[in-house]
Enzyme design. Structure first.
Site, short mmCIF file in Angstrom:
data_model
loop_
_atom_site.label_atom_id
_atom_site.label_comp_id
_atom_site.label_asym_id
_atom_site.label_seq_id
_atom_site.Cartn_x
_atom_site.Cartn_y
_atom_site.Cartn_z
N ASP A 1 0.84 -1.20 0.00
CA ASP A 1 0.00 0.00 0.00
C ASP A 1 0.88 1.26 0.00
OD1 ASP A 1 -2.11 -1.64 0.06
OD2 ASP A 1 -2.87 -1.04 2.05
N SER B 1 -36.82 4.14 -20.43
CA SER B 1 -37.22 2.82 -19.94
C SER B 1 -37.86 2.05 -21.10
CB SER B 1 -38.17 2.96 -18.76
OG SER B 1 -39.29 3.68 -19.15
N LEU B 2 -38.35 0.88 -20.80
CA LEU B 2 -38.91 0.04 -21.86
C LEU B 2 -40.42 -0.07 -21.71
CD1 LEU B 2 -36.27 -2.83 -21.63
CD2 LEU B 2 -36.66 -1.41 -23.65
N GLU C 1 -33.32 -10.41 -25.99
CA GLU C 1 -32.37 -10.39 -24.87
C GLU C 1 -33.09 -10.71 -23.58
OE1 GLU C 1 -30.72 -6.41 -24.88
OE2 GLU C 1 -30.61 -6.45 -27.06
N LYS D 1 -34.10 -9.73 -19.74
CA LYS D 1 -34.25 -8.47 -19.01
C LYS D 1 -33.68 -8.67 -17.61
CE LYS D 1 -37.40 -4.71 -17.99
NZ LYS D 1 -37.03 -4.51 -16.59
N ASP E 1 -32.56 -8.06 -13.86
CA ASP E 1 -33.20 -7.32 -12.77
C ASP E 1 -32.12 -6.72 -11.87
OD1 ASP E 1 -35.13 -6.28 -11.21
OD2 ASP E 1 -35.64 -8.14 -10.18
N GLU F 1 -26.43 -3.37 -17.30
CA GLU F 1 -27.07 -3.63 -16.02
C GLU F 1 -26.06 -4.11 -14.99
OE1 GLU F 1 -30.18 -2.85 -16.35
OE2 GLU F 1 -31.31 -3.78 -14.71
N TYR G 1 -25.63 -3.86 -22.82
CA TYR G 1 -26.69 -4.22 -23.78
C TYR G 1 -27.11 -3.12 -24.73
CZ TYR G 1 -29.44 -2.53 -19.75
OH TYR G 1 -29.92 -1.81 -18.69
N LYS H 1 -42.76 -8.97 -19.43
CA LYS H 1 -42.52 -9.20 -17.99
C LYS H 1 -43.08 -10.56 -17.59
CE LYS H 1 -41.83 -5.95 -15.21
NZ LYS H 1 -40.69 -5.48 -14.45
N CYS I 1 -52.04 -13.75 24.95
CA CYS I 1 -50.78 -13.19 24.44
C CYS I 1 -49.64 -14.14 24.81
CB CYS I 1 -50.55 -11.81 25.04
SG CYS I 1 -49.02 -11.03 24.49
N CYS J 1 -46.78 -13.43 25.71
CA CYS J 1 -45.77 -12.83 26.60
C CYS J 1 -45.61 -13.61 27.90
CB CYS J 1 -46.14 -11.38 26.91
SG CYS J 1 -47.67 -11.22 27.85
N CYS K 1 -53.52 -7.16 22.37
CA CYS K 1 -53.19 -7.49 23.75
C CYS K 1 -53.32 -6.17 24.51
CB CYS K 1 -51.76 -8.02 23.85
SG CYS K 1 -51.16 -8.09 25.54
N CYS L 1 -47.10 -5.33 28.70
CA CYS L 1 -46.72 -6.54 27.93
C CYS L 1 -45.28 -6.38 27.45
CB CYS L 1 -47.66 -6.70 26.74
SG CYS L 1 -47.13 -7.95 25.56
S1 IVH Z 1 -32.42 -1.57 -23.13
C1 IVH Z 1 -33.87 2.29 -24.72
N1 IVH Z 1 -31.98 -4.05 -22.53
O1 IVH Z 1 -34.80 -2.33 -18.09
C2 IVH Z 1 -33.81 0.97 -24.07
N2 IVH Z 1 -32.75 -2.62 -20.80
O2 IVH Z 1 -37.29 -0.57 -18.35
C3 IVH Z 1 -32.93 0.98 -22.91
N3 IVH Z 1 -32.95 -3.72 -18.62
O3 IVH Z 1 -33.49 0.81 -17.27
C4 IVH Z 1 -32.88 -0.22 -22.14
N4 IVH Z 1 -32.28 -5.71 -19.27
O4 IVH Z 1 -32.37 -1.26 -16.29
C5 IVH Z 1 -32.38 -2.87 -22.07
N5 IVH Z 1 -31.50 -6.29 -22.14
C6 IVH Z 1 -31.90 -5.11 -21.70
C7 IVH Z 1 -32.26 -4.90 -20.36
C8 IVH Z 1 -32.68 -3.64 -19.94
C9 IVH Z 1 -32.70 -4.99 -18.25
C10 IVH Z 1 -33.50 -2.69 -17.72
C11 IVH Z 1 -32.71 -1.42 -17.65
C12 IVH Z 1 -33.66 -0.35 -18.04
C13 IVH Z 1 -34.99 -0.97 -17.81
C14 IVH Z 1 -35.99 -0.38 -18.76
#
Ligand code: IVH
Length: 673
Positions: free
Chosen positions: A36, A83-84, A116, A118, A120, A174, A226, A315, A409, A411, A428, A433
């Site tokens: 270090d 988002s999707l 692809e 999705k 989590d 992700e 992705y 989903k 209860c 207790c 209770c 208690c």
């Molecule tokens: S593409 C414009 N691909 O889903 C599209 N998103 O609801 C941008 N996620 O915020 C996202 N797997 O956190 C994409 N294969 C995938 C994904 C993915 C998970 C999540 C990501 C995004 C959310 C959208």
């Protein structure tokens, strides 16, 4: 450039390379090959040279990135992180596919799809300039995220340097925690007697938000890339699937399940396979994604205010798992409420182990007809609390007796549990208690209330068993000499505990009201009351009518608040808290523009930047309402993660706009969609 600067430039370049390499060995490979002290001396030498030659400083220099804590400073995304759109059934996917056809017009088909998984986890965007990682940011509201560079540098899947990369390259992907790693972490916590993490996603999010990058790196976070974000000077792609080869060649981790297919039928087959295989992976997925592969068509299809039209997330249905109902126990809360809960044989549902689930009350147990010894189905959707759905009757052992609510209860003081007419719950009524006492103290110290770190179930039980504590005010009167004599309480624990108790004194009226445990007054109500009165003394003096005049308060809460403070035992506790200098003052009233005056906005699912109450508060404080159901009057439905399907259907039926979190933030600001 003079010779001197030339030398300095060369040495700076050399030092930067060395530091990045050693940093990598330390953080990612966990195999440092220098001490270090040697590492620190390289950093000091580089810092000195950079200070002497300011023209050679660079944002990407390890002096700016290595070892510095994540700043979490706001980062505006060059290309928004959208988002999707979501489909909860194959029918909804078919509808999306039809819309796609209509949008493209006569004679044009969507063609191939990239399929692809999705993941989590949490989306991040990583930016490279001239092949060097310069910044990593979370998605935030899609427009503005948070700078998490220092912590992302500790993720071994994220390359720090690229060879042959475009001038600017932003890669989205992700961050996740492997399920096996999550289980290991939890085992370590259990061994230490600490409470376990709920699920890999939240743990990954928490790990990315740690202030200490070394601690964050130790969590072994992983990453899948992705999607491309901002790209300057890069190759021209015609298909999304080509970007995967490009990313893989540059050293980015690309998931091996990616598949390009030609028809909607094949997309659905991919979805079905992903759903049935979801437990074969060492990472959690909550769906699958289909993206139109042609980038020309993607451009033509465009985006809505919250999602691209060229992609859809399918989903998965909430998961159900069978397990044994070992027993039904009854817990006693701080207000004496007796709540039955299922003790289950531990079972993995939607990525986390479930071994307990509330059964709410006597009627719910009777309605579900679950009996100890039954095999029951347990469900969990995303972050939602696990739920016992009902028994598998075909597996019920013969002669299994229905469960009966205990008459007394647990207790040990032989107090009856009583249930009043019109009330679903048993209580209770024993004011001394010990179970209630412990539950109240725990509740007072909990995060939503006074947030006293280190004052959890175990500590409370230890202190009450040692007679050091018998009520909430006692926390501020603890005899630390006696605490020191308890086995396992070292000087560090004592110092930390003293500091967190001290810090809790300034939480203010809202958290204090939550901690006081007033029947019928929920967390949101407590904050509303605090804002309305501003000081505890004004609540102490208030009549029932004055409390009932608070917006959203009914007679039941008002009477309960009044009765609480009329009780001399509670008054005595309040006075002891005052003597301990616990703050009785409410929050300063923050004035926000009434942008949503008279409007109704419904929120469904979890949002990244708001707690459930936080989103509601944001609407209410701007003059709006946020009921639990969608109606004709609803201005918009805000969708977070794992939203309720019925709300979406209702909104679609009524033509209520469905918006995402980023649009919600804009709506709060402007009042317009
Ligand atoms: S593409 C414009 N691909 O889903 C599209 N998103 O609801 C941008 N996620 O915020 C996202 N797997 O956190 C994409 N294969 C995938 C994904 C993915 C998970 C999540 C990501 C995004 C959310 C959208």
């Amino acid at each position: 450039m003079s010779d001197v600067t030339d030398d300095a430039a060369a040495r700076i370049a050399q030092l930067r390379d060395q530091i990045v390499r050693h940093n990598d060995l330390y953080f990612r490979a966990n195999k440092p090959d220098i001490t270090d002290a040697q590492f620190d001396s390289l950093v000091v030498e580089l810092q000195t040279l950079e200070a002497e030659n300011p023209e050679l400083a660079a944002a990407s220099s390890p002096t700016q990135t290595v070892g510095a804590p994540a700043s979490f400073a706001p980062v505006a995304h060059e290309v928004p992180m959208m988002s999707l759109d979501k489909a909860f059934s194959t029918d909804e996917f078919d509808q999306w596919h039809l819309r796609l056809g209509r949008a493209l017009g006569e004679g044009r088909a969507a063609g191939a799809f990239a399929c692809e998984l999705k993941f989590d986890g949490l989306a991040i965007s990583v930016r490279y300039e001239k092949g060097k990682l310069v910044r990593a940011a979370t998605r935030g509201n899609g427009q503005v995220g948070e700078d998490v560079t220092a912590n992302v540098l500790g993720i071994r899947d994220v390359p720090q340097e690229l060879v042959g990369a475009p001038e600017v390259l932003e890669v989205r992907g992700e961050v996740y925690l492997e399920i096996s790693e999550f289980n290991r972490l939890n085992e370590r916590l259990s061994e230490k007697g600490e409470s376990r993490y709920a699920n890999p996603r939240n743990t990954a999010a928490g790990s990315l938000r740690l202030k200490d990058p070394v601690a964050s790196a130790a969590r072994n976070l992983r990453w899948f890339s992705y999607q491309l974000g901002d790209v300057v000077g890069g190759p021209a792609f015609t298909r999304h699937s080509e970007t995967f080869e490009f990313l893989a060649d540059l050293g980015f981790p690309v998931n091996d399940q990616v598949q390009v297919v030609d028809t909607a039928e094949e997309v659905k087959a991919f979805f079905a396979k992903a759903e049935s295989n979801r437990h074969l992976f060492d990472y959690e997925i909550d769906g699958a994604v289909a993206k139109v592969d042609s980038l020309v068509l993607q451009r033509d299809l465009g985006v809505t205010s919250h999602h691209p039209r060229w992609a859809i997330a399918f989903k998965f249905a909430p998961e159900e798992q069978p397990t044994k109902l070992l027993d039904i126990h009854v817990s006693i809360g701080g207000k004496g409420k007796a709540t039955p809960f299922a003790v289950l044989e531990p079972v993995l549902v939607a990525g986390s182990t479930v071994q307990m689930a509330t059964l709410h009350n006597q009627d719910q147990v009777a309605y579900k007809d679950v009996r100890p010894g039954d095999t029951v189905l347990v469900r969990k959707a995303g972050d939602v609390i696990p739920e016992v759905l009902g028994p598998v009757l075909s597996e019920r052992p013969k002669g299994l007796a229905p469960w009966e609510f205990p008459s007394h209860c647990s207790c040990g003081l032989n107090f009856p549990l009583t249930r009043n007419d019109g009330d679903a719950a048993h209580y209770c009524l024993n004011t001394v208690c010990p179970l209630q006492r412990d539950a109240w103290i725990e509740h007072f110290a909990a995060r939503a209330a006074m947030d006293i770190e280190g004052f959890g179930e175990r500590t409370v039980r230890l202190f009450t068993e040692h007679d050091l504590l018998s009520d909430i005010a006692g926390i501020y009167e603890l005899d630390f000499e006696k605490v020191r004599r308890i086995e396992g309480f070292g000087e560090t624990s004592v110092t930390n505990l003293q500091a967190s108790i001290e810090a809790s004194k300034t939480r203010g009226l809202g958290p204090l009201l939550i901690g006081l445990n007033i029947r019928h007054l929920g967390d949101t109500g407590a904050h509303v009351l605090a804002r309305a009165f501003g000081h505890l003394d004004r609540i102490l003096d208030a009549t029932v009518d004055e409390v009932a005049a608070v917006d959203g308060f009914g007679a039941t809460i008002a009477q309960s608040v009044h009765a609480y403070f009329a009780d001399p035992a509670n008054r005595a506790i309040v006075e002891r808290l005052r003597a301990a200098e616990v703050s009785f003052e409410g929050p300063e009233v923050v004035q926000v523009a009434p942008t949503l005056e008279g409007r109704t906005v419904v929120v469904s699912g979890t949002l990244a930047g708001f707690s459930r109450d936080g989103a509601k508060d944001a609407i209410v404080s701007r003059g709006g309402k946020s009921p639990g159901t969608v109606s004709k009057k609803t201005l918009a439905l805000v969708l977070g993660d794992s939203p309720g399907a019925s709300k979406i259907t209702k909104a679609e039926e009524l033509g209520v706009p469905i918006i995402d979190e980023a649009t919600f933030v804009l709506l709060l600001e402007s009042g317009e969609l």
